[in-house]
Design a protein around this motif. Structure first.
Motif, short mmCIF file in Angstrom:
data_model
loop_
_atom_site.label_atom_id
_atom_site.label_comp_id
_atom_site.label_asym_id
_atom_site.label_seq_id
_atom_site.Cartn_x
_atom_site.Cartn_y
_atom_site.Cartn_z
N LYS A 236 -51.91 -149.02 23.88
CA LYS A 236 -50.63 -149.38 23.27
C LYS A 236 -50.80 -150.43 22.19
O LYS A 236 -50.23 -150.34 21.09
CB LYS A 236 -49.66 -149.90 24.34
CG LYS A 236 -49.10 -148.85 25.27
CD LYS A 236 -48.17 -149.53 26.27
CE LYS A 236 -47.61 -148.54 27.28
NZ LYS A 236 -46.73 -149.20 28.27
N GLN B 155 -51.17 -144.70 44.95
CA GLN B 155 -50.88 -144.12 43.64
C GLN B 155 -51.01 -142.60 43.68
O GLN B 155 -50.21 -141.89 43.06
CB GLN B 155 -51.82 -144.71 42.59
CG GLN B 155 -51.47 -146.15 42.22
CD GLN B 155 -52.52 -146.79 41.35
OE1 GLN B 155 -53.69 -146.41 41.36
NE2 GLN B 155 -52.11 -147.78 40.57
N ILE C 295 -49.38 -142.71 36.13
CA ILE C 295 -49.52 -143.61 37.28
C ILE C 295 -50.90 -144.27 37.21
O ILE C 295 -51.92 -143.60 37.08
CB ILE C 295 -49.38 -142.86 38.62
CG1 ILE C 295 -48.05 -142.12 38.69
CG2 ILE C 295 -49.54 -143.82 39.80
CD1 ILE C 295 -46.84 -143.00 38.70
N GLY C 296 -50.93 -145.60 37.29
CA GLY C 296 -52.20 -146.33 37.29
C GLY C 296 -52.75 -146.56 35.90
O GLY C 296 -52.05 -146.43 34.90
N HIS C 297 -54.02 -146.96 35.82
CA HIS C 297 -54.74 -147.19 34.56
C HIS C 297 -54.05 -148.24 33.68
O HIS C 297 -54.03 -148.11 32.44
CB HIS C 297 -54.91 -145.88 33.79
CG HIS C 297 -55.44 -144.75 34.60
ND1 HIS C 297 -56.61 -144.84 35.34
CD2 HIS C 297 -54.94 -143.49 34.83
CE1 HIS C 297 -56.81 -143.69 35.96
NE2 HIS C 297 -55.82 -142.86 35.69
N THR C 298 -53.53 -149.28 34.29
CA THR C 298 -52.74 -150.28 33.58
C THR C 298 -53.51 -150.93 32.43
O THR C 298 -52.98 -151.07 31.32
CB THR C 298 -52.26 -151.37 34.56
OG1 THR C 298 -51.56 -150.75 35.63
CG2 THR C 298 -51.36 -152.36 33.86
N GLU C 299 -54.73 -151.33 32.70
CA GLU C 299 -55.52 -152.03 31.67
C GLU C 299 -55.80 -151.14 30.47
O GLU C 299 -55.64 -151.55 29.31
CB GLU C 299 -56.84 -152.52 32.27
CG GLU C 299 -57.71 -153.30 31.30
CD GLU C 299 -59.00 -153.78 31.94
OE1 GLU C 299 -59.92 -154.14 31.18
OE2 GLU C 299 -59.11 -153.80 33.18
N GLN C 300 -56.20 -149.90 30.73
CA GLN C 300 -56.50 -148.98 29.64
C GLN C 300 -55.26 -148.69 28.80
O GLN C 300 -55.32 -148.67 27.56
CB GLN C 300 -57.08 -147.67 30.19
CG GLN C 300 -58.45 -147.78 30.81
CD GLN C 300 -58.40 -148.24 32.27
OE1 GLN C 300 -57.34 -148.59 32.79
NE2 GLN C 300 -59.55 -148.21 32.93
N LEU C 301 -54.12 -148.48 29.48
CA LEU C 301 -52.88 -148.18 28.75
C LEU C 301 -52.45 -149.36 27.90
O LEU C 301 -51.95 -149.19 26.78
CB LEU C 301 -51.77 -147.82 29.75
CG LEU C 301 -52.00 -146.59 30.62
CD1 LEU C 301 -50.76 -146.29 31.44
CD2 LEU C 301 -52.39 -145.38 29.79
N HIS C 302 -52.65 -150.57 28.40
CA HIS C 302 -52.29 -151.77 27.65
C HIS C 302 -53.08 -151.84 26.34
O HIS C 302 -52.52 -152.11 25.27
CB HIS C 302 -52.54 -153.02 28.49
CG HIS C 302 -52.34 -154.29 27.73
ND1 HIS C 302 -51.08 -154.79 27.42
CD2 HIS C 302 -53.24 -155.18 27.20
CE1 HIS C 302 -51.21 -155.91 26.74
NE2 HIS C 302 -52.50 -156.17 26.60
N PHE D 153 -46.04 -143.38 28.00
CA PHE D 153 -46.80 -143.48 29.24
C PHE D 153 -45.95 -143.62 30.50
O PHE D 153 -46.46 -144.02 31.55
CB PHE D 153 -47.81 -144.63 29.18
CG PHE D 153 -48.82 -144.51 28.09
CD1 PHE D 153 -49.68 -143.43 28.05
CD2 PHE D 153 -48.92 -145.47 27.10
CE1 PHE D 153 -50.63 -143.30 27.03
CE2 PHE D 153 -49.87 -145.36 26.09
CZ PHE D 153 -50.72 -144.28 26.05
N SER D 154 -44.67 -143.28 30.42
CA SER D 154 -43.79 -143.44 31.58
C SER D 154 -44.18 -142.48 32.71
O SER D 154 -43.87 -142.73 33.87
CB SER D 154 -42.33 -143.21 31.19
OG SER D 154 -42.16 -141.91 30.66
#
Length: 272
Positions: free
Chosen positions: A17, A149, A7-14, A3-4
Motif C-alpha cells: 500500500k 485465520q 486475511i493475514g499478511h499484514t506487514e506485506q500489505l502495508h 485488500f478488504s
C-alpha cells in the motif's frame, strides 16, 4: 485502499500500500510463499489498485506452466499502451514451473519493461526460478496463516469443514478448501489407525488401492498432510526420505497408487 478480502499478511500489505501511495511500486515483483495462502489474491488486489480498475490486468500460468508462446503473447500485450487504465499488470502464477525457454523470453521483458507496466510473479518455490529473474524483482515473502485465520477464510466463503482439515492443511486456506471435498482426511485417519494397530504391512495393497482413482494433485495433498502429522513424531526421520522421493516420483508422472505403495513398502521395510 483495497485488500478488504485478504486475511493475514499484514506487514506485506502495508508495504505494498505504501509503495502504491508513493507511486513507487516496482516494475517487477515476486510474491513467494507456501501454496494456498492467498498470494494470487494479493496479486490481483494489488493489480486492481495499480490500474485503478479491473482493466489492464492479464493472468497466465493458473492451470498449466506458462509456455514460451504465452510469455511472448503477454509481452506483446504489455507493450501496447493501456487505453482504459493508468497501468498494465501481468500476473504470472506458478512462475517456478516455467521451462528455461519461457523464462528466458520473460527475462527480456523484465530487463526493459515499458514505464506503465508491472509484472507480478507468483511462486511457491523461488529457488526454482532463474537467478537472473529473481535479481530483477523485489521479493515479497508470504508466510502461513494462523489456524484462526484459516477458519475465518473458510467461514467467509461459507465452507463447512471439520477440525481434521484444520490439523492437516498446514495453515493453508487453499489446501483446506481442496481437502473439504477430498478423500484425504478419511485416508489419513485410516492410515494412522493401521499404524497404531501395527497392521500396515499386511494392508499395504488394499490401502494403496484407494489411490487408483485419485489425481496426482489429491495424492500430493495426502503426502503433504501425512508429512505434517508425522513431523513432530520421533519416527519422522524414517518417513522423511520416502515421502520426499514419493513426491518427486509423483511429479514426474508416477501413478498415485504405485507411489503410495512404494512409500509404504519402504517405510515398513525400515521399521516405520
Amino acid at each position: 485502499m483495497g485488500f478488504s478480502t485478504v486475511i493475514g499478511h499484514t506487514e506485506q500489505l502495508h508495504i505494498i500500500k505504501e509503495l502504491i501511495e508513493k507511486n513507487a511500486f516496482p516494475s517487477s515483483v515476486l510474491f513467494s510463499g507456501p501454496k494456498g495462502i492467498g498470494k494470487k489474491l494479493v496479486a490481483v488486489e494489488t493489480a486492481k489498485l495499480l490500474t485503478e480498475n479491473s482493466f489492464g490486468i492479464k493472468i497466465i500460468g493458473e492451470d498449466k506452466p506458462p509456455t514460451i508462446d504465452e510469455i511472448r503473447d503477454s509481452s506483446s500485450w504489455l507493450f501496447k499502451k493501456p487505453q482504459y487504465s493508468s497501468k498494465k499488470v501481468l500476473i504470472i502464477d506458478n512462475a517456478e514451473t516455467m521451462k528455461t525457454e519461457a523464462a528466458n523470453a520473460l527475462l527480456k521483458t523484465l530487463e526493459e519493461p515499458p514505464s506503465y507496466a508491472v509484472i507480478i510473479l507468483i511462486t511457491s518455490n523461488e529457488n526454482y526460478l532463474l537467478p537472473t529473474i529473481r535479481s530483477r524483482c523485489k521479493i515479497f515473502r508470504f508466510g502461513k496463516l494462523t489456524e484462526q485465520q484459516v477458519k475465518t477464510v473458510l467461514q467467509n466463503l461459507g465452507i463447512q469443514y471439520d477440525e481434521r482439515i484444520i490439523k492437516i492443511c498446514g495453515n493453508s486456506p487453499g489446501k483446506a478448501i481442496a481437502l473439504v471435498n477430498s478423500k484425504v482426511p478419511d485416508l489419513i485417519a485410516e492410515l494412522i489407525k493401521l499404524l497404531k494397530e501395527k497392521k500396515l504391512y499386511e494392508n499395504i495393497t488394499s490401502f494403496s488401492a484407494n489411490f487408483s482413482s485419485m489425481s496426482r494433485e489429491e495424492t500430493e495433498l495426502f503426502i503433504d498432510a501425512l508429512e505434517l502429522l508425522l513431523s513432530e513424531k520421533k519416527t519422522f526421520l524414517k518417513w522423511f526420505e520416502p515421502l520426499e522421493k514419493g513426491r518427486t516420483f509423483l511429479k514426474f508422472y508416477g501413478r498415485p497408487r504405485n507411489v503410495i505403495e512404494w512409500i509404504l513398502i519402504n517405510i515398513t521395510e525400515n521399521g516405520g
